[in-house]
Scaffold this active site. Sequence first.
Site, short mmCIF file in Angstrom:
data_model
loop_
_atom_site.label_atom_id
_atom_site.label_comp_id
_atom_site.label_asym_id
_atom_site.label_seq_id
_atom_site.Cartn_x
_atom_site.Cartn_y
_atom_site.Cartn_z
N ASP A 169 -8.13 -5.29 0.11
CA ASP A 169 -8.39 -5.99 -1.18
C ASP A 169 -8.10 -7.57 -1.00
O ASP A 169 -8.71 -8.35 -1.57
CB ASP A 169 -7.91 -5.45 -2.27
N HIS A 216 0.81 -1.23 -0.06
CA HIS A 216 -0.17 -0.03 -0.13
C HIS A 216 1.07 1.20 0.08
O HIS A 216 1.83 1.19 0.63
CB HIS A 216 -0.89 0.15 1.15
#
Length: 399
Positions: free
Chosen positions: A316, A260
């Site tokens: 996700d 991320h």
Amino acid sequence: MPLNVDKGLGNTIAADTQLSFIDGAKGVLEYVGYDIDSLARNSTFEETTWLLWNGHLPCAGELTEFSKQLRSEYAVDARMLEVIRSIPRTAAPMDALRTLVSALAHFDSEADDGSTQANQRKAMRLVAKTPTLVANFNRWRKGKPIVQPDLSMSIAENFLWMLTGAKPTESMSRALDVCLVLHADHGLNASTFAARVTIATQSDMYSAATSAVGTLKGPLHGGANQEVMEMLLEIGDLSRVDEYIKSKLDRKERIMGFGHRVYKAYDPRATYLKTFAKQVATDTGNLSLYEMTRRIEEIVLAQPNIIEKGIFPNVDFYSATTYYSLGLDLDLFTCMFAASRMSGWTGHCIEQLAANKLIRPHADYTGPHGLTYQSIDERTEPVTSSTSPSVKGTMSVTA
Ligand code: CMC
């Protein structure tokens, strides 16, 4: 003032916000001061949306009234169904959603009313209608009749109802609701930034939401959940996980659902989702998929330097198996992200307009200067025009 080059804008603060706070090093996400984990465990998407838009949790009467207002906006204008039917059945749902969110403006007499009150009403419409658009398009592409929204249901429950035509179980609605809470806002992520850039020009909410949907679609942002599931289905079995992931890592390929830009610790949205995903997978007979995700996590985190680089599973990674377990087609996963983030996008638009400044950074020009213009007759033809583009790339139209 000297200008710094900051590609990717990772070291630039481009807005003030009171919606959400992220501490990427410590793995903290708060919506208006409330830890995401406690919201995921205790709140609902409707309550979380109220929180993001109003800056405090609602009391019972406020939440009841807010839910009632949202439900009254579930249905779309009958002419939107014609727009849906004009989209090819083969279109990707995120592409369809981008078109449909934009089209909503044509049937809203307040579309260009920039007052705060009108924008609040449009925010409500966008959040209420996005699940309807996704479900309606999905029914249309499958040749099934449209299922009208049920105003007695929450957003999550109603979405599953419109998608399948069957009343979902409480645990299915709760699973989707948790995913909606977890995705509702996330600082100045790429799609929220796109929404703020658009609204900052004093354009309208529908244009801002359309920019955001288009930005979310990319696999480095909202499209990753679908790719996670595609990877799991490609692997197919727990016994193949080690070989598949190790060879991907050997080829220096990225593992979707990891890493991320902001979090260099465990994504706090993944913490609860991880345990929740296990429960949902167990309840729906998909435990083997969950076990594959756990093994992938073990292999990736055991790689040298991976923790130092701050690569951990992101939201996700575990939302993928949850959506799959709920029976959603893979290409609807990112649409669910959009349906949730619509509350953040619209909240950010209203916040941006409250202290607006046009967002207009600079580009570092790296091309030549001072060239002399030659008429077209004086220019020499490149050796082979369409097959060997220049270093910068030549745009050409070939038959
Ligand atoms: N798998 C393996 N290695 C990775 C991954 C990954 N998924 N992500 C980053 N790295 C490595 C990368 O190869 C690089 O290594 P090195 O320094 O040796 O070259 C290092 O980590 C830093 O990578 P980066 O591209 O500079 O990091 P970034 O902050 O620009 O990228 C990211 C963030 C999300 C684009 C990236 O981690 C990625 O591509 N992840 C996969 C896609 C994904 O899951 N996206 C969903 C994000 S969560 C949903 C949302 O909030 O939008």
